[in-house]
Design an enzyme around this catalytic site. Structure first.
Site, PDB file in Angstrom:
ATOM      1  N   ASP A   1       0.853  -1.184   0.000  1.00  0.00           N
ATOM      2  CA  ASP A   1       0.000   0.000   0.000  1.00  0.00           C
ATOM      3  C   ASP A   1       0.886   1.231   0.000  1.00  0.00           C
ATOM      4  O   ASP A   1       1.969   1.229   0.589  1.00  0.00           O
ATOM      5  CB  ASP A   1      -0.918   0.013   1.228  1.00  0.00           C
ATOM      6  CG  ASP A   1      -2.035  -1.015   1.140  1.00  0.00           C
ATOM      7  OD1 ASP A   1      -2.502  -1.286   0.019  1.00  0.00           O
ATOM      8  OD2 ASP A   1      -2.445  -1.538   2.186  1.00  0.00           O
TER       9      ASP A   1
ATOM     10  N   ASP B   1      -6.875  -1.524  -4.857  1.00  0.00           N
ATOM     11  CA  ASP B   1      -7.944  -1.234  -3.900  1.00  0.00           C
ATOM     12  C   ASP B   1      -8.958  -0.254  -4.493  1.00  0.00           C
ATOM     13  O   ASP B   1     -10.166  -0.392  -4.278  1.00  0.00           O
ATOM     14  CB  ASP B   1      -7.376  -0.660  -2.603  1.00  0.00           C
ATOM     15  CG  ASP B   1      -6.479  -1.632  -1.860  1.00  0.00           C
ATOM     16  OD1 ASP B   1      -6.627  -2.853  -2.055  1.00  0.00           O
ATOM     17  OD2 ASP B   1      -5.629  -1.161  -1.089  1.00  0.00           O
TER      18      ASP B   1
END
Length: 157
Positions: A119, A137
């Protein structure tokens, strides 16, 4: 657009999502050290962090068995999504499901390559930080939202 063209376009779109997602993650891995932060503006940073759990870091595994369970669950979800994909009738649903599949595959590849999902997008306001996320995402969230709205609006009352 005929069914084969829709099928090919959708699958190419899923592949594009996977490639773009992986390219952004490998770029972040190459240029930002783990835990490093690059300030872009007062509400947006690039940072490198690893998510060992599921969405928003939930269910972070404590054992290797739990990690394998997350991978197994992801693979089962992908099998189900492919099954649904081939049953869908509308172009819009096929495209959104292909984007969802691409995002899920992108995050699954991270688990295989890095043991966790990479991330790097950090959005915040003052001291409130949204959990870090990535391109996959975004694709997953937007496609699920689009499918929900489409199905709600297309219901016959």
């Amino acid at each position: 657009m005929n069914n084969k063209k829709v099928l090919y376009f959708s699958l190419l779109l899923a592949i594009f999502v996977i490639i773009f997602d992986q390219a952004t993650k490998w770029s972040i891995l190459a240029f930002i050290p783990n835990g490093g932060v690059v300030r872009i503006c007062p509400y947006f940073n690039l940072l490198l962090t690893f998510n060992y759990g599921t969405s928003f870091g939930l269910l972070s595994p404590n054992t290797i068995l739990q990690s394998y369970m997350i991978i197994g669950l992801t693979i089962l979800c992908l099998v189900f999504l492919f099954y649904v994909f081939f049953k869908l009738k509308t172009i819009f649903e096929k495209i959104l499901t292909a984007i969802l599949i691409g995002g899920a595959c992108g995050n699954l590849l991270d688990r295989f390559f890095h043991g966790a999902v990479v991330d790097f997008i950090d959005l915040y306001y003052k001291t409130f930080h949204w959990p870090a996320f990535n391109f996959a995402d975004i694709c997953i969230s937007c496609s699920v939202l689009g499918l929900l709205i489409f199905n709600l609006l297309s219901r016959k009352v």
